[in-house]
Design a protein around this motif. Structure first.
Motif, PDB file in Angstrom:
ATOM      1  N   GLY A 148       1.904   2.304  -3.297  1.00 54.85           N
ATOM      2  CA  GLY A 148       0.915   2.792  -4.411  1.00 54.85           C
ATOM      3  C   GLY A 148       0.116   1.493  -5.028  1.00 54.85           C
ATOM      4  N   ILE A 149      -0.003   0.300  -4.121  1.00 55.49           N
ATOM      5  CA  ILE A 149      -0.837  -0.673  -4.586  1.00 55.49           C
ATOM      6  C   ILE A 149      -2.160  -0.667  -3.528  1.00 55.49           C
ATOM      7  CG2 ILE A 149      -1.117  -3.071  -4.972  1.00 55.49           C
ATOM      8  CD1 ILE A 149       1.618  -2.931  -6.198  1.00 55.49           C
ATOM      9  N   LEU A 150      -3.330  -0.668  -4.058  1.00 56.08           N
ATOM     10  CA  LEU A 150      -4.490  -0.942  -3.367  1.00 56.08           C
ATOM     11  C   LEU A 150      -4.565  -2.366  -2.642  1.00 56.08           C
ATOM     12  CD1 LEU A 150      -6.670   1.085  -2.242  1.00 56.08           C
ATOM     13  CD2 LEU A 150      -8.240  -0.158  -3.949  1.00 56.08           C
ATOM     14  N   ALA A 159       1.513   7.352  -7.407  1.00 51.02           N
ATOM     15  CA  ALA A 159       2.177   6.101  -7.379  1.00 51.02           C
ATOM     16  C   ALA A 159       1.415   5.089  -7.879  1.00 51.02           C
ATOM     17  CB  ALA A 159       2.634   6.066  -5.766  1.00 51.02           C
ATOM     18  N   ALA A 160       0.374   5.025  -7.630  1.00 53.81           N
ATOM     19  CA  ALA A 160      -0.432   3.888  -8.185  1.00 53.81           C
ATOM     20  C   ALA A 160      -0.400   4.173  -9.882  1.00 53.81           C
ATOM     21  CB  ALA A 160      -2.027   4.084  -7.926  1.00 53.81           C
ATOM     22  N   ARG A 166       2.846   2.424 -10.769  1.00 50.26           N
ATOM     23  CA  ARG A 166       2.796   1.016 -10.508  1.00 50.26           C
ATOM     24  C   ARG A 166       2.124   0.212 -11.186  1.00 50.26           C
ATOM     25  NH1 ARG A 166       5.617  -1.900  -7.640  1.00 50.26           N
ATOM     26  NH2 ARG A 166       4.843  -2.429  -5.571  1.00 50.26           N
ATOM     27  N   VAL A 216       5.647   6.128  -0.034  1.00 51.66           N
ATOM     28  CA  VAL A 216       5.796   7.105  -1.056  1.00 51.66           C
ATOM     29  C   VAL A 216       5.659   8.488  -0.256  1.00 51.66           C
ATOM     30  CG1 VAL A 216       5.496   5.740  -3.122  1.00 51.66           C
ATOM     31  CG2 VAL A 216       3.659   6.991  -2.022  1.00 51.66           C
ATOM     32  N   TRP A 242      -0.664   9.400  -3.122  1.00 55.64           N
ATOM     33  CA  TRP A 242      -0.727   7.676  -3.561  1.00 55.64           C
ATOM     34  C   TRP A 242      -1.107   7.308  -4.713  1.00 55.64           C
ATOM     35  CZ3 TRP A 242      -4.442   4.351  -4.694  1.00 55.64           C
ATOM     36  CH2 TRP A 242      -3.884   2.875  -4.459  1.00 55.64           C
ATOM     37  N   PHE A 253       0.955  -1.243  -0.045  1.00 58.48           N
ATOM     38  CA  PHE A 253      -0.005   0.057   0.047  1.00 58.48           C
ATOM     39  C   PHE A 253       0.790   1.083   0.102  1.00 58.48           C
ATOM     40  CE2 PHE A 253      -2.318   3.294   2.104  1.00 58.48           C
ATOM     41  CZ  PHE A 253      -3.509   3.367   1.114  1.00 58.48           C
TER      42      PHE A 253
END
Lengths: 96, 168, 110, 326
Positions: free
Chosen positions: B11-13, D195-196, D199, D188, D192, B8
């Protein structure tokens, strides 16, 4: 350290080619303000006038001396803040 | 720090988080044109999803830092929020599309090569791994600002995994 | 040249194509764009050699603040090539050391 | 000697906003910008801005710059000079010296000054950080987004703040591969959602990692990264990355030399990323004729820079007795 490490060879002042090793050595000798280091090492006296290295030097002084960065005199700033050819200065200002 | 937290933090849910909104399943299954999913799990000063929503489905913010809340009875799946969101955090999923095994996703796209109808694409999950092949059904540019909304037919069971496409 | 031919968001409007010399080689670039950008597009990354350690320096800040990209341009050393526009026929040279300040003439006057 | 009511130093989001505001009150404005184009960092921003509609949220940065320039062109009382650097402020007579291109030197005596000189890229110490190919994030953006030049083929990004994340995304748009992003903290620093975005395109973000060495003789041919412990000391396995660009996004420092030269009271504010001029709510410094705005007043975002510029512009006009629109 008996021999120079890679860390010591890191360039801190890109203009005057001052290394991390040299800066550490002089801070340890008690030269713990930017202006004092400038006098002995020319750090920050190049054409960029310390824009690139001032932060790094202050951080290093802080790390070694234990002073907060805000307590270390950041040095004097004098014009010109960019190199100007002397010939241009000699022609002196405009006549408009 | 747990692995989930680490993911998380990069940047990953990883799980249900406040601000990660998906529609109620029963409504979603029958909603033609789809409903929006938003993955905006952090308070940041931003509200174009609300101001660009033509039906009021993205409910007004009390504070500009609020995370979007959806009134799903009003969402028409128009995908304007998909096109306008600066964080590319909005996606539309139409579960009524095609047969039992397929669904239609409307995804934001700002890369090359240009997406073209009929073209096969790699479907990427939140970590950028290819999880399926998809087919581009339609490409629109709702805000006329080069951010495309690409409608892609994808496997229905992967709609909660697929978050990007790579035109190959 | 390392130019971006196609971009999903931007359309690049380049100026007139001009020829300039770099250390005697003939290169091409776009008029009015920074010398450093034209060199980079030609794959040239080293712009000067430092006086003491003879180290290479190139682009760094691109906004005229860091001095890394100094070169000799039409005989004048210490030119910030990241914010100096390219012109047809310019002579651009790798700067070795501090560079020699040319005698004052009216040549540079506009 | 040239004179002007308001001199604005710096033509980025803060400076353009200040100039437009001061001009709208009838002040005669002179703006100098060291770069070849006006707009500052805005002209390199291909991403859409956050914020609200009033702050032009959802609009790309370079479009915002176009809007500001359009606004400015509506005023006949603004003179702008590009490729023109303010090199000194002389407190004894309040004169500013400027160099245009490399060979035209002039002096100007403004009644009021807005310093909107922006910021400069920070560097961190690591072996070979002087090599060509180690570039500031802003420089990489300039090359690829302003001049359409590919900075390299494969990049290591250092720093996962908003700039590092946004520039990584822009590199992919320009057709450059991003080998990874290293970030010293355990999460980060940027938004967010930014970043997502990178990613899901397959870019790894290495948290608690740093660059420990750049590889190369004449220019960068690789980079070595390593995990760091709680005391930020490298530990464990070193990982080599085959990259030709190392992009530094480790923060910015306010550009304040002219403020120091002018004798403005300076304070060290870590949250604003360094020494900044002490100022009041109208952006006026301790020097009665000098205002500050944008990153030079402390590192924030373009949106706040524009607001600060507007405030400074209005305030200079007021100080000149022109505080109301006719």
């Amino acid at each position: 350290m008996p021999h120079k490490s890679k860390q010591d060879e890191i360039i801190i002042c890109r203009c005057e080619e001052v290394t991390l090793g040299e800066i550490r050595e002089w801070i340890e000798k008690g030269y713990d303000t930017f202006d004092e280091l400038k006098r002995v090492l020319r750090v920050g006296m190049g054409p960029c006038q310390g824009r690139g290295c001032r932060d790094l030097v202050l951080r290093e002084i802080s790390r070694i001396s234990g002073m907060k960065i805000s307590e270390i005199p950041p040095g004097r700033f004098r014009p010109p803040s960019k190199p100007v050819k002397l010939g241009v200065l000699a022609k002196g200002g405009d006549d408009e | 720090m747990t692995d989930k937290q680490k993911l998380f933090n990069s940047g990953i849910l990883t799980e249900e988080r406040p601000g990660a909104v998906s529609p109620p399943r029963d409504l979603w299954e029958n909603k033609k044109n789809g409903l929006v999913i938003i993955e905006c799990p952090q308070r940041i000063p931003c509200n174009p999803c609300h101001t660009s929503c033509p039906t009021g489905a993205v409910v007004p913010f009390d504070d500009i830092n609020d995370q979007p809340q959806i009134d799903y009875s009003k969402c028409t799946g128009c995908a304007r929020c998909v096109a306008v969101c600066p964080g590319l955090a909005c996606f539309v999923v139409d579960l009524t599309w095609g047969d039992e095994s397929r669904a239609l996703m409307k995804l934001p796209y700002e890369m090359l090569p240009s997406p073209e109808e009929g073209r096969q694409v790699d479907c990427l999950n939140r970590e950028g791994n290819v999880v399926a092949k998809g087919t581009i059904v339609r490409v629109t540019e709702p805000m006329h600002d080069k951010t495309k909304v690409v409608q892609v037919e994808v496997p229905k069971d992967l709609v909660m995994d697929i978050r990007a496409i790579k035109v190959v | 040249m390392k130019l971006i031919e196609e971009h999903p968001i931007l359309d690049f409007k380049h100026g007139k194509r001009v020829t300039f010399s770099f250390d005697g080689r003939q290169l091409e670039g776009y008029e009015g764009e920074p010398i450093a950008a034209a060199l980079h597009a030609n794959g040239v990354k080293v712009y000067r050699e430092t006086p003491v350690r003879k180290q290479p320096r190139g682009f760094f800040c691109a906004i005229g603040k860091c001095s890394s990209c100094f070169m000799v341009v039409d005989g004048v050393p210490n030119v910030r090539t990241c914010i100096t526009p390219l012109k047809e026929g310019m002579h651009v040279e790798t700067q070795r050391g501090k560079g020699v300040i040319p005698a004052i003439t009216d040549k540079g006057k506009r | 000697m040239r004179e002007t009511d308001v001199m604005v130093i710096g033509g980025g989001p803060a400076g353009l906003s200040a100039a437009a505001e001061a001009a709208s009150f009838g002040c005669d404005v002179t703006l100098v910008e060291s770069d070849l184009a006006l707009g500052g960092q805005l002209i390199k921003q291909t991403h859409k801005f956050f914020g609200s509609k009033d702050e032009r949220a959802g609009t790309r940065g370079f479009k915002i710059s176009e809007l500001l320039l359009e606004e400015l062109s509506g005023y006949g009382n603004v003179k702008t000079y590009t490729n023109c650097t303010a090199t000194g402020y002389y407190p004894e007579d309040g004169v500013v010296t400027c160099v245009r291109a490399e060979d035209e030197y002039f002096k100007i005596k403004p009644k009021k000054i807005v310093m909107a000189t922006g910021a400069q890229e920070r560097l961190i110490p690591f072996p070979n950080n002087h090599l060509p190919g180690v570039y500031g994030a802003g420089a990489v953006q300039t090359l690829m987004n302003v001049y359409g030049v590919k900075p390299g083929d494969k990049v290591l990004m250092v720093g996962a703040g908003n700039i590092g994340l946004i520039v990584s995304y822009q590199l992919i748009q320009a057709g450059v591969q991003v080998a990874g992003i290293v970030e010293a903290m355990d999460k980060v620093g940027g938004y967010w959602v930014h970043a997502a975005k990178v990613r899901r395109l397959g870019v790894p973000i290495y948290l608690r990692h740093t660059i420990v060495e750049a590889i190369g003789e004449q220019y960068v041919t690789g980079a070595v990264i390593q995990e760091i412990d709680e005391r930020f000391q490298p530990q464990g396995e070193r990982k080599s990355l085959d990259v030709d660009i190392i992009c530094m996004a480790v923060g910015l420092s306010p550009t304040c030399e002219l403020l120091w030269q002018a004798g403005c009271e300076m304070v060290f504010v870590p949250e604003l990323c360094g020494y900044v001029a002490q100022r009041d709510r109208n952006m006026r410094t301790s020097h009665k004729d000098i205002w500050v705005a944008g990153d030079a007043a402390g590192i924030e975002e373009a949106s706040s820079a524009m607001v600060e510029g507007r405030i400074a512009g209005v305030s200079t006009a007021r100080a000149l007795g022109r505080g109301t629109h006719e």
